[in-house]
Design an enzyme around this catalytic site. Structure first.
Site, PDB file in Angstrom:
ATOM      1  N   ASP A  14       0.822  -1.215   0.000  1.00  0.00           N
ATOM      2  CA  ASP A  14       0.000   0.000   0.000  1.00  0.00           C
ATOM      3  C   ASP A  14       0.857   1.265   0.000  1.00  0.00           C
ATOM      4  OD1 ASP A  14       0.628  -0.903   2.606  1.00  0.00           O
ATOM      5  OD2 ASP A  14      -0.977   0.297   3.488  1.00  0.00           O
ATOM      6  N   ASN A 159      -5.387  -3.356  14.287  1.00  0.00           N
ATOM      7  CA  ASN A 159      -5.290  -4.501  13.348  1.00  0.00           C
ATOM      8  C   ASN A 159      -4.129  -5.415  13.707  1.00  0.00           C
ATOM      9  OD1 ASN A 159      -3.166  -2.894  12.552  1.00  0.00           O
ATOM     10  ND2 ASN A 159      -3.782  -2.689  10.410  1.00  0.00           N
ATOM     11  N   GLU A 165      -3.057  -0.279  15.927  1.00  0.00           N
ATOM     12  CA  GLU A 165      -2.802  -0.420  14.481  1.00  0.00           C
ATOM     13  C   GLU A 165      -1.296  -0.593  14.290  1.00  0.00           C
ATOM     14  OE1 GLU A 165      -1.157   2.240  12.772  1.00  0.00           O
ATOM     15  OE2 GLU A 165      -1.101   0.991  10.990  1.00  0.00           O
ATOM     16  N   ASN A 167       1.313   0.574  12.384  1.00  0.00           N
ATOM     17  CA  ASN A 167       2.324   1.643  12.325  1.00  0.00           C
ATOM     18  C   ASN A 167       2.597   2.241  13.709  1.00  0.00           C
ATOM     19  OD1 ASN A 167       2.717   1.378   9.602  1.00  0.00           O
ATOM     20  ND2 ASN A 167       1.318   3.046   9.033  1.00  0.00           N
ATOM     21  N   HIS A 238      -4.639   1.400   2.718  1.00  0.00           N
ATOM     22  CA  HIS A 238      -4.368   2.312   3.836  1.00  0.00           C
ATOM     23  C   HIS A 238      -3.552   3.542   3.393  1.00  0.00           C
ATOM     24  CE1 HIS A 238      -5.611  -0.921   6.592  1.00  0.00           C
ATOM     25  NE2 HIS A 238      -4.772  -1.725   5.982  1.00  0.00           N
TER      26      HIS A 238
HETATM   27  O1  RIB Z   1      -1.859  -0.854   9.406  1.00  0.00           O
HETATM   28  C1  RIB Z   1      -1.580  -0.524   8.069  1.00  0.00           C
HETATM   29  C2  RIB Z   1      -0.226   0.090   7.940  1.00  0.00           C
HETATM   30  O2  RIB Z   1       0.779  -0.840   8.342  1.00  0.00           O
HETATM   31  C3  RIB Z   1       0.122   0.452   6.470  1.00  0.00           C
HETATM   32  O3  RIB Z   1       0.960   1.569   6.455  1.00  0.00           O
HETATM   33  C4  RIB Z   1       0.866  -0.760   5.997  1.00  0.00           C
HETATM   34  O4  RIB Z   1       1.792  -0.461   4.938  1.00  0.00           O
HETATM   35  C5  RIB Z   1       1.635  -1.131   7.232  1.00  0.00           C
HETATM   36  O5  RIB Z   1       2.788  -0.305   7.299  1.00  0.00           O
HETATM   37 CA    CA Z   2       3.098   1.468   5.276  1.00  0.00          CA
END
Ligand code: RIB
Ligand code: CA
Length: 308
Positions: A14, A159, A165, A167, A238
């Site tokens: 992504d 996630n 999440e 990052n 994302h």
């Molecule tokens: O949670 C999604 C993020 O984590 C996106 O930036 C994906 O590339 C991963 O880095």
């Molecule tokens: Ca990313």
């Protein structure tokens, strides 16, 4: 008038799509630099993938600088199960890039570009925030020189864990430094990026576009969708979200919020705790993206790929 940006990334499928969108013929963005950080896979692989995407998108003069190879405190974390061993599995792109990495470290490129600017550069972090945090600590004078930060990260749910999440979870201490820096932040978290799903009809539309970029993205989505099967109607795009916003803000809705990053919780490490009601008494520090015009987003993304 082109908007100047620096993309800090960990390609990642992504991330690659975000770079292609930013570099496309429908973009009003001027990429001053691309910096890479450990995240989806190791920083060496992420950097190689960034160079491969620059070859594909024609970004021959934009410097790509390699950054932090691990998070500030916690043990390094990867997402190879999502992006594959190389971090960009499943595409027919040449394995080795032509473009060469810059000699300078990503943190030094961030500091140099920001200090030399008129305060008109927007940072677009779409991986863990390690480089941004280190740059802020190494040279605090960059903070007033940052026009704003448009980042992919966080959300009201997670996630990587139920609360966090990827990052943010990959380097919550770095995220805390950035969210508490006072810099204007627009946050594109899972609440909005999970509205940008590459459903089968979108993938079909994409495969009908006759451009090398579209073919590469179709391969990326096909591979990347594997991690979403059974839970979502398609892979979530994302990282293109903050880029899409900077090109056309009208396709998003954002709400003011106070967001604090949990760095101590046994079950909540990396959670972005969002206060939309002013309950904390702490000043709002984020514009939190809550809604996406999905057709508008996909129209922009498809037009971008047609422009190659
Ligand atoms: O949670 C999604 C993020 O984590 C996106 O930036 C994906 O590339 C991963 O880095
Ligand atoms: Ca990313």
């Amino acid at each position: 008038m082109k908007k100047k940006i620096i993309i800090d990334c960990d390609p990642g499928h992504d991330d690659a799509m975000a770079i292609l969108l930013a570099a496309s013929g429908v973009s009003n963005l001027q990429i001053e630099a691309i910096t890479t950080v450990a995240g989806n896979v190791g920083v060496g692989k992420n950097t190689k993938n960034a160079l491969r995407i620059c070859d594909l998108s024609g970004l021959h003069t934009v410097p790509v600088a390699m950054g932090a190879d691990r998070s500030l405190i916690r043990e390094p974390l990867e997402a190879a199960h999502v992006h594959g061993e190389s971090g960009l599995d499943g595409t027919g792109l040449p394995k080795e890039p032509i473009k060469k990495v810059a000699d300078a470290h990503a943190v030094d490129v961030l500091i140099e570009k920001l200090l030399a600017s008129d305060g008109d550069i927007t940072l677009v972090p779409i991986g863990p925030l390690t480089n941004i945090a280190i740059a802020m600590r190494k040279e605090p004078l960059i903070i007033p020189k940052i026009n704003e930060i448009a980042l992919m990260g966080g959300g009201t749910y997670g996630n990587r864990t139920p609360a966090a999440e990827f990052n943010i979870y990959a380097d919550a201490e770095a995220a805390r430094i950035v969210f508490e820096s006072g810099t204007p932040i627009k946050m594109f978290g899972l609440d909005v990026t999970h509205q940008a799903l590459a459903t089968p009809d979108k993938l079909e539309e994409l495969t009908a576009i006759d451009s090398p970029a579209a073919a590469a993205v179709a391969d990326m989505i096909t591979f990347y969708s594997g991690a979403y099967k059974g839970n979502f109607a398609g892979a979530a795009l994302h990282d293109p979200c903050p880029i899409a916003y900077l090109i056309d803000p009208s396709i998003f809705e954002l709400k003011k919020a106070r967001v604090d990053v949990e760095t101590k919780g046994e079950f909540t490490y990396g959670m972005t705790v969002a206060d939309f009601k002013g309950r904390t008494g702490r000043a709002p520090n984020v514009q939190f993206a809550t809604w996406l015009d999905q057709e508008g987003f996909w129209q922009l993304f498809m037009d971008a790929l047609r422009s190659y």
